[in-house]
Design a protein around this motif. Structure first.
Motif, PDB file in Angstrom:
ATOM      1  N   GLY A 166     -32.058  23.323  -9.840  1.00 29.23           N
ATOM      2  CA  GLY A 166     -31.083  24.393  -9.709  1.00 29.23           C
ATOM      3  C   GLY A 166     -30.311  24.340  -8.402  1.00 29.23           C
ATOM      4  O   GLY A 166     -29.166  24.808  -8.319  1.00 29.23           O
ATOM      5  N   TYR A 167     -30.929  23.745  -7.379  1.00 32.80           N
ATOM      6  CA  TYR A 167     -30.266  23.610  -6.087  1.00 32.80           C
ATOM      7  C   TYR A 167     -29.513  22.288  -5.948  1.00 32.80           C
ATOM      8  O   TYR A 167     -28.697  22.137  -5.036  1.00 32.80           O
ATOM      9  CB  TYR A 167     -31.288  23.720  -4.952  1.00 32.80           C
ATOM     10  CG  TYR A 167     -31.759  25.143  -4.719  1.00 32.80           C
ATOM     11  CD1 TYR A 167     -31.048  26.004  -3.884  1.00 32.80           C
ATOM     12  CD2 TYR A 167     -32.899  25.634  -5.347  1.00 32.80           C
ATOM     13  CE1 TYR A 167     -31.471  27.306  -3.684  1.00 32.80           C
ATOM     14  CE2 TYR A 167     -33.334  26.937  -5.144  1.00 32.80           C
ATOM     15  CZ  TYR A 167     -32.612  27.763  -4.311  1.00 32.80           C
ATOM     16  OH  TYR A 167     -33.035  29.059  -4.113  1.00 32.80           O
ATOM     17  N   TYR A 168     -29.794  21.324  -6.829  1.00 35.92           N
ATOM     18  CA  TYR A 168     -29.235  19.989  -6.658  1.00 35.92           C
ATOM     19  C   TYR A 168     -28.158  19.606  -7.659  1.00 35.92           C
ATOM     20  O   TYR A 168     -27.298  18.775  -7.346  1.00 35.92           O
ATOM     21  CB  TYR A 168     -30.355  18.941  -6.730  1.00 35.92           C
ATOM     22  CG  TYR A 168     -31.082  18.743  -5.422  1.00 35.92           C
ATOM     23  CD1 TYR A 168     -30.621  17.840  -4.477  1.00 35.92           C
ATOM     24  CD2 TYR A 168     -32.239  19.455  -5.131  1.00 35.92           C
ATOM     25  CE1 TYR A 168     -31.281  17.661  -3.271  1.00 35.92           C
ATOM     26  CE2 TYR A 168     -32.908  19.286  -3.933  1.00 35.92           C
ATOM     27  CZ  TYR A 168     -32.424  18.385  -2.998  1.00 35.92           C
ATOM     28  OH  TYR A 168     -33.081  18.211  -1.816  1.00 35.92           O
ATOM     29  N   ASP A 169     -28.199  20.098  -8.881  1.00 34.33           N
ATOM     30  CA  ASP A 169     -27.200  19.642  -9.842  1.00 34.33           C
ATOM     31  C   ASP A 169     -26.817  20.754 -10.815  1.00 34.33           C
ATOM     32  O   ASP A 169     -27.494  21.780 -10.912  1.00 34.33           O
ATOM     33  CB  ASP A 169     -27.696  18.400 -10.598  1.00 34.33           C
ATOM     34  CG  ASP A 169     -28.818  18.693 -11.591  1.00 34.33           C
ATOM     35  OD1 ASP A 169     -28.540  19.296 -12.633  1.00 34.33           O
ATOM     36  OD2 ASP A 169     -29.970  18.300 -11.327  1.00 34.33           O
ATOM     37  N   TYR A 170     -25.710  20.510 -11.508  1.00 33.50           N
ATOM     38  CA  TYR A 170     -25.209  21.451 -12.503  1.00 33.50           C
ATOM     39  C   TYR A 170     -25.404  20.932 -13.927  1.00 33.50           C
ATOM     40  O   TYR A 170     -24.708  21.326 -14.844  1.00 33.50           O
ATOM     41  CB  TYR A 170     -23.720  21.722 -12.269  1.00 33.50           C
ATOM     42  CG  TYR A 170     -23.443  22.627 -11.089  1.00 33.50           C
ATOM     43  CD1 TYR A 170     -23.669  24.002 -11.156  1.00 33.50           C
ATOM     44  CD2 TYR A 170     -22.957  22.104  -9.899  1.00 33.50           C
ATOM     45  CE1 TYR A 170     -23.411  24.834 -10.079  1.00 33.50           C
ATOM     46  CE2 TYR A 170     -22.697  22.925  -8.819  1.00 33.50           C
ATOM     47  CZ  TYR A 170     -22.922  24.288  -8.908  1.00 33.50           C
ATOM     48  OH  TYR A 170     -22.666  25.100  -7.840  1.00 33.50           O
ATOM     49  N   GLY A 171     -26.349  20.020 -14.080  1.00 34.39           N
ATOM     50  CA  GLY A 171     -26.650  19.533 -15.412  1.00 34.39           C
ATOM     51  C   GLY A 171     -25.836  18.315 -15.795  1.00 34.39           C
ATOM     52  O   GLY A 171     -24.889  17.913 -15.128  1.00 34.39           O
ATOM     53  N   MET A 172     -26.240  17.749 -16.899  1.00 33.28           N
ATOM     54  CA  MET A 172     -25.620  16.544 -17.434  1.00 33.28           C
ATOM     55  C   MET A 172     -24.367  16.883 -18.240  1.00 33.28           C
ATOM     56  O   MET A 172     -24.290  17.961 -18.851  1.00 33.28           O
ATOM     57  CB  MET A 172     -26.652  15.861 -18.340  1.00 33.28           C
ATOM     58  CG  MET A 172     -26.263  14.524 -18.931  1.00 33.28           C
ATOM     59  SD  MET A 172     -27.524  14.030 -20.124  1.00 33.28           S
ATOM     60  CE  MET A 172     -28.998  14.080 -19.103  1.00 33.28           C
ATOM     61  N   PHE A 173     -23.389  15.978 -18.236  1.00 29.91           N
ATOM     62  CA  PHE A 173     -22.191  16.134 -19.051  1.00 29.91           C
ATOM     63  C   PHE A 173     -22.611  16.477 -20.479  1.00 29.91           C
ATOM     64  O   PHE A 173     -23.391  15.766 -21.110  1.00 29.91           O
ATOM     65  CB  PHE A 173     -21.382  14.847 -19.002  1.00 29.91           C
ATOM     66  CG  PHE A 173     -20.111  14.855 -19.797  1.00 29.91           C
ATOM     67  CD1 PHE A 173     -19.335  15.994 -19.931  1.00 29.91           C
ATOM     68  CD2 PHE A 173     -19.670  13.679 -20.397  1.00 29.91           C
ATOM     69  CE1 PHE A 173     -18.156  15.986 -20.649  1.00 29.91           C
ATOM     70  CE2 PHE A 173     -18.492  13.658 -21.122  1.00 29.91           C
ATOM     71  CZ  PHE A 173     -17.724  14.812 -21.254  1.00 29.91           C
ATOM     72  N   GLN A 174     -22.100  17.584 -20.995  1.00 25.95           N
ATOM     73  CA  GLN A 174     -22.589  18.106 -22.268  1.00 25.95           C
ATOM     74  C   GLN A 174     -22.337  17.168 -23.436  1.00 25.95           C
ATOM     75  O   GLN A 174     -23.128  17.119 -24.387  1.00 25.95           O
ATOM     76  CB  GLN A 174     -21.947  19.478 -22.529  1.00 25.95           C
ATOM     77  CG  GLN A 174     -22.656  20.262 -23.634  1.00 25.95           C
ATOM     78  CD  GLN A 174     -22.483  21.752 -23.477  1.00 25.95           C
ATOM     79  OE1 GLN A 174     -23.046  22.345 -22.552  1.00 25.95           O
ATOM     80  NE2 GLN A 174     -21.699  22.353 -24.330  1.00 25.95           N
ATOM     81  N   ALA A 175     -21.258  16.393 -23.389  1.00 23.27           N
ATOM     82  CA  ALA A 175     -20.981  15.444 -24.477  1.00 23.27           C
ATOM     83  C   ALA A 175     -22.097  14.401 -24.579  1.00 23.27           C
ATOM     84  O   ALA A 175     -22.466  13.972 -25.683  1.00 23.27           O
ATOM     85  CB  ALA A 175     -19.630  14.771 -24.251  1.00 23.27           C
ATOM     86  N   ILE A 176     -22.634  13.980 -23.444  1.00 23.44           N
ATOM     87  CA  ILE A 176     -23.745  13.029 -23.457  1.00 23.44           C
ATOM     88  C   ILE A 176     -24.979  13.671 -24.080  1.00 23.44           C
ATOM     89  O   ILE A 176     -25.693  13.034 -24.872  1.00 23.44           O
ATOM     90  CB  ILE A 176     -24.041  12.537 -22.027  1.00 23.44           C
ATOM     91  CG1 ILE A 176     -22.899  11.648 -21.529  1.00 23.44           C
ATOM     92  CG2 ILE A 176     -25.374  11.796 -21.968  1.00 23.44           C
ATOM     93  CD1 ILE A 176     -23.087  11.127 -20.120  1.00 23.44           C
ATOM     94  N   GLN A 177     -25.233  14.921 -23.760  1.00 26.76           N
ATOM     95  CA  GLN A 177     -26.393  15.604 -24.341  1.00 26.76           C
ATOM     96  C   GLN A 177     -26.263  15.725 -25.853  1.00 26.76           C
ATOM     97  O   GLN A 177     -27.248  15.549 -26.584  1.00 26.76           O
ATOM     98  CB  GLN A 177     -26.553  16.990 -23.711  1.00 26.76           C
ATOM     99  CG  GLN A 177     -26.834  16.952 -22.213  1.00 26.76           C
ATOM    100  CD  GLN A 177     -27.215  18.318 -21.672  1.00 26.76           C
ATOM    101  OE1 GLN A 177     -28.223  18.902 -22.073  1.00 26.76           O
ATOM    102  NE2 GLN A 177     -26.407  18.835 -20.755  1.00 26.76           N
TER     103      GLN A 177
END
Length: 421
Positions: free
Chosen positions: A278-289
């Motif tokens: 939560g402090y390091y990233d905003y998640g993976m590109f949703q299209a990849i997921q």
């Protein structure tokens, strides 16, 4: 205006954190540097060093990625723990393949590749004075993620599974404070050692007895040969009470550059990883997921076919090296052959120098075992990412390289003086 009496300022110096200065020089730097220069000069080098899949993902996965990328709704920030449908699909695969029931809300988290998840999990769990047990020879991140988290490492040799378990117990009995963490990696990288489910059963018992947590790196879960099925740590009774497992879509699904991994198991550990993320990233590109969901749901057959491809490559490389007189044990799983350097070369030079010779004179790049710690000295790791024809060509180039090197070695050796009469 400056007066002549003012002191000259000292040059600015960057003060790097101790956690960075504790990291050793990258041991594969010499190999990679020569490989880069050779290819830049136009030479055809067969690269068996890095386990970087050369085959593409299934076509429908790429098509879904392109389709999802055209949806404007997918271009914002995503959930750093992964979208709900992907976490549900991961849980579904665990139940389908291993009989493991997971709560996708609390026991599954999506990572930017398993390496990122593993590293941040170490940051969530380890601190100054904490100790982790890792298998030796070791995949570098298993040691250095702990070092970056200010922890200490004890490396125990992994070749004999029963001895490894015994050494874990001995370490826990004689070390104070006791180890906080045990890192497991089966199928093992680099040595390709494998285990059966009973091994994990014993690990769970030891974890409960001595109070350590378990991180299982299951990166090669989907690449296995000759009917062998790598067991999941989480399939052992009570495993989710003491640890988690990291898996990736880089290998069997050929999605290495997509950086899709996941961590499953103990809810408190998963939550701790989510806090760090939560402090390091905003998640993976949703299209990849979204494309990853399609891969998990619809490409089991393609994953099995990829294992057969790797098995053919394994056979080509192992058979070829065996004909050269190398003592080779074909691996049951994974993307690598772990080969002992043959005599007389093992006695003549270091593993690193042998690897440099194969690259310099034979145009074959390998990973010297010393890059995986002292237990790797005397071995080479060779990846199976090239096709069978290229692997057979690599064997021929190794043969010619060693033949010429032996001739040069013999001609340069001093002629023995005759014994006095």
């Amino acid at each position: 205006m400056s007066s002549g009496s003012e002191p000259t300022p000292s040059p600015f110096k960057v003060q790097v954190a101790e956690r960075v200065t504790r990291l050793p020089p990258y041991l594969f730097g010499r190999i990679n540097g020569m490989l880069y220069n050779k290819r830049r000069a136009g030479e055809d080098v067969i690269d068996l060093g890095m386990g970087n899949p050369s085959d593409p993902p299934a076509g429908l996965v790429i098509e879904k990625l392109a389709e999802a990328a055209h949806d404007v709704a997918n271009h914002g920030y995503s959930k750093n723990i992964g979208i709900a449908n992907l976490r549900r699909e991961v849980a579904s695969k665990y139940f389908r393949k291993y009989g493991v029931r997971l709560d996708p809300e609390s026991e599954v988290i999506v990572c930017l590749g398993s390496k990122e998840g593993f590293s941040h999990m170490c940051l969530a769990l380890m601190g100054p004075g904490d100790t982790a047990i890792v298998p030796a020879p070791y995949f570098p991140i298993h040691v250095y993620a702990i070092a970056l988290a200010s922890g200490n490492v004890i490396a125990l040799e992994v070749a004999n599974s029963e001895k490894f378990l015994s050494n874990i117990a001995y370490t826990c009995e004689h070390l104070y404070p006791r180890p906080k963490l045990l890192v497991l990696n089966y199928p093992h990288n680099p040595s390709s050692v494998v285990v059966e489910q009973a091994f994990f059963d014993e690990v769970v018992k030891l974890a409960k007895k001595y109070g350590f947590m378990v991180l299982s790196d299951f990166a090669y879960a989907d690449v296995a040969f000759d009917g062998y099925q790598p067991p999941s740590f989480l399939a052992s009774k009570g495993a989710a009470e003491v640890g988690v497992e990291f898996t990736t879509m880089s290998k069997g699904y050929n999605m290495a550059g997509w950086r899709v991994g996941y961590c499953c198991g103990n809810a408190d550990m998963v939550r701790a990883l989510g806090t760090i993320k939560g402090y390091y990233d905003y998640g993976m590109f949703q299209a990849i997921q979204i494309a990853a969901i399609v891969a998990l749901r619809h490409t089991d057959t393609a994953v099995e076919e990829q294992s057969h491809i790797y098995q053919g490559r394994r056979n080509a490389l192992c058979d070829g090296l065996s004909r050269l007189g190398w003592n080779i044990t074909p691996p049951k799983a994974g993307m690598f052959v772990w080969a002992a350097i043959p005599e007389p070369w093992r006695s003549r030079m270091s593993t690193m120098d042998f690897g440099m010779m194969l690259l310099d004179k034979g145009n074959v790049a390998v990973s010297p075992g010393s890059g995986f710690g002292p237990a790797g000295e005397g071995f080479l790791r060779m990846s199976l990412v090239e096709n069978e024809a290229r692997l057979r060509q690599a064997v021929r180039q190794i043969k010619h390289c060693l033949r010429d090197a032996e001739a040069n070695y013999s001609s340069s050796s001093p002629t023995p003086r005759p014994a006095a009469v």
